[in-house]
Design a protein around this motif. Structure first.
Motif, PDB file in Angstrom:
ATOM      1  N   ALA A 185       0.813  -1.208   0.000  1.00 54.45           N
ATOM      2  CA  ALA A 185       0.000   0.000   0.000  1.00 54.45           C
ATOM      3  C   ALA A 185       0.849   1.262   0.000  1.00 54.45           C
ATOM      4  N   ILE A 186       2.028   1.220   0.647  1.00 54.66           N
ATOM      5  CA  ILE A 186       2.873   2.414   0.743  1.00 54.66           C
ATOM      6  C   ILE A 186       3.866   2.520  -0.405  1.00 54.66           C
ATOM      7  N   SER A 187       4.090   1.433  -1.138  1.00 55.95           N
ATOM      8  CA  SER A 187       5.143   1.415  -2.162  1.00 55.95           C
ATOM      9  C   SER A 187       4.903   2.434  -3.273  1.00 55.95           C
ATOM     10  N   GLU A 188       3.666   2.600  -3.689  1.00 54.31           N
ATOM     11  CA  GLU A 188       3.377   3.552  -4.770  1.00 54.31           C
ATOM     12  C   GLU A 188       3.702   4.976  -4.325  1.00 54.31           C
ATOM     13  N   LYS A 189       3.367   5.295  -3.091  1.00 51.83           N
ATOM     14  CA  LYS A 189       3.677   6.619  -2.553  1.00 51.83           C
ATOM     15  C   LYS A 189       5.178   6.865  -2.531  1.00 51.83           C
ATOM     16  N   LEU A 190       5.938   5.806  -2.268  1.00 46.33           N
ATOM     17  CA  LEU A 190       7.401   5.925  -2.209  1.00 46.33           C
ATOM     18  C   LEU A 190       8.040   5.868  -3.591  1.00 46.33           C
ATOM     19  N   GLY A 191       7.251   5.542  -4.594  1.00 49.20           N
ATOM     20  CA  GLY A 191       7.769   5.506  -5.958  1.00 49.20           C
ATOM     21  C   GLY A 191       8.624   4.293  -6.257  1.00 49.20           C
ATOM     22  N   VAL A 192       8.306   3.164  -5.642  1.00 50.87           N
ATOM     23  CA  VAL A 192       9.062   1.940  -5.913  1.00 50.87           C
ATOM     24  C   VAL A 192       8.114   0.806  -6.283  1.00 50.87           C
ATOM     25  N   GLN A 193       8.616  -0.100  -7.088  1.00 53.91           N
ATOM     26  CA  GLN A 193       7.874  -1.303  -7.441  1.00 53.91           C
ATOM     27  C   GLN A 193       8.408  -2.449  -6.597  1.00 53.91           C
ATOM     28  N   LEU A 194       7.508  -3.235  -6.049  1.00 55.07           N
ATOM     29  CA  LEU A 194       7.925  -4.336  -5.187  1.00 55.07           C
ATOM     30  C   LEU A 194       7.944  -5.655  -5.952  1.00 55.07           C
ATOM     31  N   VAL A 195       8.917  -6.484  -5.600  1.00 54.39           N
ATOM     32  CA  VAL A 195       8.986  -7.849  -6.107  1.00 54.39           C
ATOM     33  C   VAL A 195       8.851  -8.759  -4.891  1.00 54.39           C
ATOM     34  N   LEU A 196       7.697  -9.396  -4.763  1.00 53.83           N
ATOM     35  CA  LEU A 196       7.439 -10.241  -3.599  1.00 53.83           C
ATOM     36  C   LEU A 196       8.062 -11.613  -3.784  1.00 53.83           C
ATOM     37  N   ALA A 197       8.803 -12.063  -2.753  1.00 56.82           N
ATOM     38  CA  ALA A 197       9.508 -13.340  -2.840  1.00 56.82           C
ATOM     39  C   ALA A 197       9.220 -14.166  -1.591  1.00 56.82           C
ATOM     40  N   PRO A 198       8.251 -15.077  -1.644  1.00 60.63           N
ATOM     41  CA  PRO A 198       7.952 -15.918  -0.478  1.00 60.63           C
ATOM     42  C   PRO A 198       9.019 -16.988  -0.274  1.00 60.63           C
ATOM     43  N   ALA A 199       9.358 -17.241   1.000  1.00 59.99           N
ATOM     44  CA  ALA A 199      10.364 -18.264   1.296  1.00 59.99           C
ATOM     45  C   ALA A 199      10.175 -18.759   2.725  1.00 59.99           C
ATOM     46  N   GLY A 200       9.891 -20.052   2.859  1.00 56.95           N
ATOM     47  CA  GLY A 200       9.686 -20.632   4.175  1.00 56.95           C
ATOM     48  C   GLY A 200      10.708 -21.676   4.564  1.00 56.95           C
ATOM     49  N   THR A 201      11.705 -21.890   3.691  1.00 58.41           N
ATOM     50  CA  THR A 201      12.782 -22.838   3.976  1.00 58.41           C
ATOM     51  C   THR A 201      14.096 -22.252   3.469  1.00 58.41           C
ATOM     52  N   VAL A 202      15.203 -22.860   3.862  1.00 58.19           N
ATOM     53  CA  VAL A 202      16.515 -22.400   3.403  1.00 58.19           C
ATOM     54  C   VAL A 202      16.610 -22.472   1.888  1.00 58.19           C
ATOM     55  N   THR A 203      16.146 -23.566   1.316  1.00 56.80           N
ATOM     56  CA  THR A 203      16.188 -23.720  -0.144  1.00 56.80           C
ATOM     57  C   THR A 203      15.375 -22.636  -0.833  1.00 56.80           C
ATOM     58  N   GLU A 204      14.202 -22.332  -0.264  1.00 56.22           N
ATOM     59  CA  GLU A 204      13.348 -21.290  -0.846  1.00 56.22           C
ATOM     60  C   GLU A 204      13.966 -19.906  -0.696  1.00 56.22           C
ATOM     61  N   ILE A 205      14.692 -19.666   0.386  1.00 61.19           N
ATOM     62  CA  ILE A 205      15.385 -18.385   0.556  1.00 61.19           C
ATOM     63  C   ILE A 205      16.408 -18.194  -0.556  1.00 61.19           C
TER      64      ILE A 205
END
Length: 326
Positions: A185-205
């Protein structure tokens, strides 16, 4: 037996009863079940802070209190460890964060549960309200959602030319979906695009960093999670490998090599959580103990990391730091 002798004997025995009761009370050893997310070595300072808080309140381990530690290697192990505490009939379960509170809540509705750094106790339904928790759960809150927004702002100030920022979040951390929505919600105000990266294990990180690098992000917001705290060295290594500056909520990640952290003082929260344990052991219902919010927040920069990454921290940002690792 003459009546006078009987009265004297009875009166003497009665007089001894309070002493016996006090002696029995003084030898009571309360048992605390500590539901941790390991390895234990990653939480040494926080555990020491809890112990310090208990000592200040008159508790001595091995004399009137015992702490039973159980450390989960994965989030899906926490429920089994919580049920162990239920079978042991401990007096209090200490479940530091939402990652541990959720399985502890499923395991028992009667044994008091105390948390130290819960991200969103009301939003996740662990308490009815901050002022009146209303169940068997209470403790200290760290306001993860608000902190995450502030962290994104700090990272944007630190990297003023950044157009894309990665967000590393953990699907097994109950509070993260709400925090993700807040930073989106705040990213547009800050002028940045977000890249969401889910990770719940070491391999996923590891896979998440490869993805974020390919997506051309300039830095990474790492949402607060016990998994990310215990993987501090790995995250610092990935930061250097992909040249992606990271911001965290926990100072321990900066000590491990991360660039910057902004968040609640966890040692203060764990020390203050001892107050809840004390009140409950003395008979107060957790439903009547208001949840307190963190009052101390720290921003820490690692200038060694900044130099290694070729980053110059803007003076206006660095001036606000509470501590700097040279």
């Amino acid at each position: 037996m003459r009546r006078r002798d009987f009265v004297t004997l009875f009166g003497g025995a009665a007089a001894l009863l309070p002493l016996a009761a006090r002696a029995q009370q003084s030898t009571k050893v309360w048992r605390i079940g500590y539901l941790g997310f390991g390895p234990a070595s990653s939480w040494t300072s926080e555990v020491d802070a809890l112990r310090s808080g208990l000592r200040d309140l008159g508790y001595v381990e091995g004399k009137n209190i015992a702490i039973e530690f159980r450390w989960a290697e994965r989030a899906d192990q926490t429920f089994d460890l919580a049920t162990q505490f239920v079978r042991m009939n401990v007096d209090v379960i200490f479940a530091p964060a939402s990652t541990q509170v959720e399985p502890a809540r499923r395991a028992t509705k009667t044994i008091p549960i105390v948390f130290a750094q819960h991200a969103d106790p009301v939003g996740l339904g662990d308490v009815a309200s901050l002022s009146r928790p209303g169940g068997n759960i209470t403790g200290m809150s760290m306001l993860l959602t608000e902190i995450s927004v502030k962290e994104l702002e700090i990272l944007r100030e630190t990297l003023p030319d950044s157009a894309r920022i990665g967000v590393l979040w953990n699907p097994t951390t109950p509070s993260h979906p709400t925090a993700v929505k807040a930073v989106e919600a705040i990213s547009e105000k800050l002028g940045v695009q977000l890249v969401l990266a889910p990770a719940g294990t070491v391999t996923e990180i590891q896979a998440a960093f490869l993805t974020m690098s390919r997506e051309g992000v300039s830095g990474v917001l790492v949402l607060s999670s016990p998994l990310y705290t215990v993987q501090g060295v790995l995250l610092a290594d990935l930061q250097m490998k992909y040249r992606l500056p990271e911001i965290f909520a926990n100072r321990a990640n900066v000590d491990a090599g991360g660039l910057v952290s902004y968040g609640a003082d966890l040692n203060d929260l764990y020390r203050r959580a001892a107050f809840y344990v004390d009140k409950i052991l003395k008979g107060t219902n957790p439903a009547d103990l208001p949840v307190e919010q963190a009052s101390r927040y720290l921003m820490v920069f690692n200038l060694k990391t900044a130099k290694a990454l070729g980053i110059t921290i803007p003076p206006t940002v660095l001036a606000r730091a509470d501590d700097v690792i040279e």
